[in-house]
Scaffold this motif. Structure first.
Motif, mmCIF file in Angstrom:
data_model
loop_
_atom_site.group_PDB
_atom_site.id
_atom_site.type_symbol
_atom_site.label_atom_id
_atom_site.label_comp_id
_atom_site.label_asym_id
_atom_site.label_seq_id
_atom_site.Cartn_x
_atom_site.Cartn_y
_atom_site.Cartn_z
ATOM 1 N N ALA A 293 25.111 -1.862 13.203
ATOM 2 C CA ALA A 293 24.615 -2.082 11.762
ATOM 3 C C ALA A 293 25.217 -3.568 11.367
ATOM 4 O O ALA A 293 24.153 -4.661 11.051
ATOM 5 N N ALA A 294 26.292 -4.072 11.394
ATOM 6 C CA ALA A 294 26.780 -5.236 11.087
ATOM 7 C C ALA A 294 25.986 -6.238 12.068
ATOM 8 O O ALA A 294 25.994 -7.490 11.728
ATOM 9 N N ILE A 295 26.206 -5.873 13.309
ATOM 10 C CA ILE A 295 25.268 -6.939 14.165
ATOM 11 C C ILE A 295 23.904 -7.032 14.014
ATOM 12 O O ILE A 295 23.180 -8.341 14.046
ATOM 13 N N ALA A 296 23.402 -5.923 13.586
ATOM 14 C CA ALA A 296 21.890 -6.181 13.069
ATOM 15 C C ALA A 296 21.550 -6.794 11.833
ATOM 16 O O ALA A 296 20.492 -7.693 11.726
ATOM 17 N N ARG A 297 22.755 -7.120 10.953
ATOM 18 C CA ARG A 297 22.668 -7.881 9.789
ATOM 19 C C ARG A 297 22.948 -9.221 10.175
ATOM 20 O O ARG A 297 22.987 -10.273 9.181
ATOM 21 N N GLY A 298 23.259 -9.625 11.471
ATOM 22 C CA GLY A 298 23.746 -10.804 11.639
ATOM 23 C C GLY A 298 25.176 -11.265 11.623
ATOM 24 O O GLY A 298 25.256 -12.516 11.455
ATOM 25 N N GLU A 299 25.826 -10.305 11.216
ATOM 26 C CA GLU A 299 27.443 -10.737 10.939
ATOM 27 C C GLU A 299 28.075 -11.073 12.098
ATOM 28 O O GLU A 299 29.051 -11.748 12.127
ATOM 29 N N LEU A 300 27.715 -10.661 13.268
ATOM 30 C CA LEU A 300 28.415 -11.145 14.594
ATOM 31 C C LEU A 300 27.453 -10.607 15.726
ATOM 32 O O LEU A 300 26.473 -9.750 15.603
ATOM 33 N N HIS A 301 27.639 -10.844 16.820
ATOM 34 C CA HIS A 301 26.738 -10.986 18.071
ATOM 35 C C HIS A 301 27.345 -9.438 18.868
ATOM 36 O O HIS A 301 26.560 -8.923 19.586
ATOM 37 N N LYS A 302 28.808 -9.553 19.002
ATOM 38 C CA LYS A 302 29.236 -8.534 19.745
ATOM 39 C C LYS A 302 30.754 -8.133 19.367
ATOM 40 O O LYS A 302 31.456 -9.143 18.802
ATOM 41 N N VAL A 303 31.119 -7.032 19.439
ATOM 42 C CA VAL A 303 32.500 -6.699 19.038
ATOM 43 C C VAL A 303 32.937 -5.620 19.998
ATOM 44 O O VAL A 303 32.209 -4.600 20.703
ATOM 45 N N VAL A 304 34.347 -5.632 20.718
ATOM 46 C CA VAL A 304 34.981 -4.537 21.518
ATOM 47 C C VAL A 304 35.627 -3.531 20.699
ATOM 48 O O VAL A 304 36.587 -4.072 20.130
ATOM 49 N N LEU A 305 34.956 -2.332 20.624
ATOM 50 C CA LEU A 305 35.889 -1.424 19.959
ATOM 51 C C LEU A 305 36.690 -0.492 20.835
ATOM 52 O O LEU A 305 36.369 -0.018 21.818
ATOM 53 N N GLY A 306 37.986 -0.122 20.236
ATOM 54 C CA GLY A 306 38.968 0.608 21.293
ATOM 55 C C GLY A 306 39.199 1.894 20.654
ATOM 56 O O GLY A 306 39.102 2.145 19.479
ATOM 57 N N ARG A 307 39.890 2.795 21.626
ATOM 58 C CA ARG A 307 40.263 3.945 21.337
ATOM 59 C C ARG A 307 41.696 3.969 21.935
ATOM 60 O O ARG A 307 42.110 3.684 22.963
ATOM 61 N N THR A 308 42.683 5.195 21.464
ATOM 62 C CA THR A 308 43.693 5.361 21.854
ATOM 63 C C THR A 308 43.878 6.842 22.214
ATOM 64 O O THR A 308 42.976 7.527 21.667
ATOM 65 N N PRO B 86 31.271 -13.659 17.208
ATOM 66 C CA PRO B 86 32.353 -14.862 17.075
ATOM 67 C C PRO B 86 33.293 -14.122 16.911
ATOM 68 O O PRO B 86 33.724 -12.988 16.116
ATOM 69 N N ALA B 87 34.626 -14.842 17.525
ATOM 70 C CA ALA B 87 35.951 -14.181 17.781
ATOM 71 C C ALA B 87 36.518 -13.814 16.319
ATOM 72 O O ALA B 87 37.055 -12.628 15.979
ATOM 73 N N PRO B 88 36.437 -14.666 15.312
ATOM 74 C CA PRO B 88 36.970 -14.312 13.995
ATOM 75 C C PRO B 88 36.385 -13.055 13.187
ATOM 76 O O PRO B 88 37.209 -11.980 12.683
ATOM 77 N N ALA B 89 35.138 -13.007 13.295
ATOM 78 C CA ALA B 89 34.275 -11.900 12.739
ATOM 79 C C ALA B 89 34.625 -10.445 13.424
ATOM 80 O O ALA B 89 34.949 -9.201 12.824
ATOM 81 N N ALA B 90 34.963 -10.607 14.849
ATOM 82 C CA ALA B 90 35.165 -9.555 15.624
ATOM 83 C C ALA B 90 36.541 -8.995 15.602
ATOM 84 O O ALA B 90 36.840 -7.789 15.262
ATOM 85 N N ARG B 91 37.545 -9.875 15.324
ATOM 86 C CA ARG B 91 38.937 -9.578 14.891
ATOM 87 C C ARG B 91 39.008 -8.945 13.887
ATOM 88 O O ARG B 91 39.742 -7.603 13.339
ATOM 89 N N ASP B 92 38.294 -9.402 12.759
ATOM 90 C CA ASP B 92 38.320 -8.608 11.481
ATOM 91 C C ASP B 92 37.883 -7.330 11.398
ATOM 92 O O ASP B 92 38.447 -6.414 10.541
ATOM 93 N N LEU B 93 36.782 -7.091 12.297
ATOM 94 C CA LEU B 93 35.982 -5.746 12.019
ATOM 95 C C LEU B 93 36.998 -4.829 12.952
ATOM 96 O O LEU B 93 37.159 -3.531 12.540
ATOM 97 N N ILE B 94 37.641 -5.446 13.951
ATOM 98 C CA ILE B 94 38.635 -4.490 14.973
ATOM 99 C C ILE B 94 39.887 -4.087 13.998
ATOM 100 O O ILE B 94 40.122 -2.991 13.934
ATOM 101 N N GLY B 95 40.225 -5.030 13.237
ATOM 102 C CA GLY B 95 41.453 -4.633 12.495
ATOM 103 C C GLY B 95 41.233 -3.496 11.286
ATOM 104 O O GLY B 95 41.995 -2.792 11.112
ATOM 105 N N THR B 96 39.915 -3.769 10.782
ATOM 106 C CA THR B 96 39.469 -2.820 9.816
ATOM 107 C C THR B 96 39.093 -1.436 10.379
ATOM 108 O O THR B 96 39.528 -0.527 9.718
ATOM 109 N N LEU B 97 38.518 -1.334 11.466
ATOM 110 C CA LEU B 97 38.529 0.066 11.963
ATOM 111 C C LEU B 97 39.611 0.533 12.988
ATOM 112 O O LEU B 97 39.391 1.952 13.131
ATOM 113 N N GLU B 98 40.298 -0.509 13.530
ATOM 114 C CA GLU B 98 41.328 0.061 14.512
ATOM 115 C C GLU B 98 42.652 0.009 14.161
ATOM 116 O O GLU B 98 43.507 0.727 14.115
#
Length: 378
Positions: free
Chosen positions: A117-132, A288-300
């Protein structure tokens, strides 16, 4: 949210040879000078190497972000030797008392939907989400046996076992070269785009063909290559990037990979400075990397060493580094595995979750754990 399961007992892993290398690559093995030494910080490491005997290397791991930890050790290099064949008992498994994934499968799928949804809003183009995936084992696995299994199953991978202190070890078999430096010459082979392998050869080839011609996966890969090209261009006088990715085969997965070759403007640049410049790539972070890092930090939350970089350097500033994927943190009877998936426009949450489950398979096989025993957790 955490998904848990209690699993049946099987047999423990055997012990491997005492003098196993801490780094295995097709052209080089590294052995720690003192396997029991406390890890050095990045600042301590360069100073220690400057005063070490000729031929000494640094083997180390750095975290996902500069705020995450680093662990370095002095090592010596040897030519690669054949991996000893393990006892067939290694494949029968190990006793798993409890398993938990974070986020749980449904929560991870919700994270994917949130990112899409964030990508669809144009906030970023790609993000890599992780799991443990946390496994509580009946007995502590021998990291030497685990890495021997990894090397046996994936002889072309970068296989590593780096002590982190406090009895913890970072182990894995990364198929992804972050970069290697020899004088002015750089080589990289970033990966993005994945399909699980299949035992049936016809289905396996169908999956490889589907990956190679997937518009979604080609788009994800192109985003990564563009970002790496942008980072390297100011540092290089020559930069060769193929127009299209190629299939990269591992025992459990197909990937899209691009082999990049470059010539540095300044051959004196240290490989660790180059690692800092390109890491984390969009293969484990996003665009972009800054937006992706922020989203990763929020979700993971913090990833620590997972999705970081692992490798070596010598006194000349040359070296080779891999992305810290297909990996686990082992400490006593506990194993924490990590896997991630790249989210772009059009990503399907269930399919992305299945991709992370397939990526856990590399370490699960090395530990002797069947993914079929983890139904509902993966």
């Amino acid at each position: 949210m955490t998904q848990t399961a209690t699993l049946p007992a099987t047999q423990p892993l055997p012990h491997a040879a005492t003098h196993a290398p801490a780094w295995r690559a097709p052209d080089r093995h590294l052995h720690l000078l003192d396997p029991h030494a406390a890890p050095l910080t990045a600042a301590q490491a360069r100073h220690a190497l400057s005063g070490a005997p000729d031929g000494t290397h640094l083997l180390g791991a750095i975290g996902f972000t500069p705020r995450d930890p680093a662990a370095f050790h002095l090592a010596h290099s040897t030519p690669p030797t054949s991996t000893a064949t393990l006892s067939t008992a290694a494949s029968t498994g190990t006793t798993v008392l409890h398993a938990a994934s974070r986020p749980a499968p449904d929560a991870f799928e919700a994270n994917v939907a949130h990112a899409a949804a964030a990508i669809a809003r144009g906030e970023l183009h790609k993000v890599v989400l992780g799991r443990t995936l946390d496994l509580h084992l009946h007995a502590a696995p021998d990291p030497r046996a685990v890495t021997a299994r990894l090397a046996q199953d994936a002889p072309d991978a970068f296989v590593f076992c780096v002590p982190l202190g406090d009895g913890a070890q970072l182990v894995g078999a990364s198929p992804e070269r972050l970069l290697s430096k020899r004088g002015a010459q750089l080589r990289l082979r970033p990966l993005a785009g994945t399909r699980a392998r299949h035992a049936d050869p016809a289905e396996d080839l169908r999956r490889a063909h589907d990956l190679l011609h997937s518009a979604k996966d080609r788009h994800e890969h192109a985003l990564m290559i563009a970002a790496i090209r942008e980072t390297l261009a100011p540092l290089c006088r020559e930069l060769t990037v193929p127009d299209a990715p190629r299939l990269v085969q591992t025992p459990g997965l197909w990937h899209l990979g691009t082999s990049i070759h470059a010539t540095l403007r300044d051959p004196g640049l240290h490989v660790l400075d180059l690692v800092s410049a390109v890491h984390p790539t969009p293969a484990v972070c996003g665009v972009p990397a800054p937006a992706a890092r922020d989203l990763i930090g929020t979700l993971e939350g913090p990833r620590g060493f997972f999705a970081g970089a692992v490798g070596w350097c010598d006194a000349r500033g040359d070296g080779e580094w891999a992305v810290t994927i297909r990996c686990a943190r082992l400490r006593s009877p506990h194993a924490r595995l990590f896997a991630g998936a790249g989210i772009v426009a059009g990503s399907d949450p269930a399919r992305e979750r299945a991709e992370t489950a397939a990526k856990f398979g590399t370490m699960l096989r090395a530990l002797g754990v069947s993914p079929l025993d983890l139904e509902g957790v993966l």
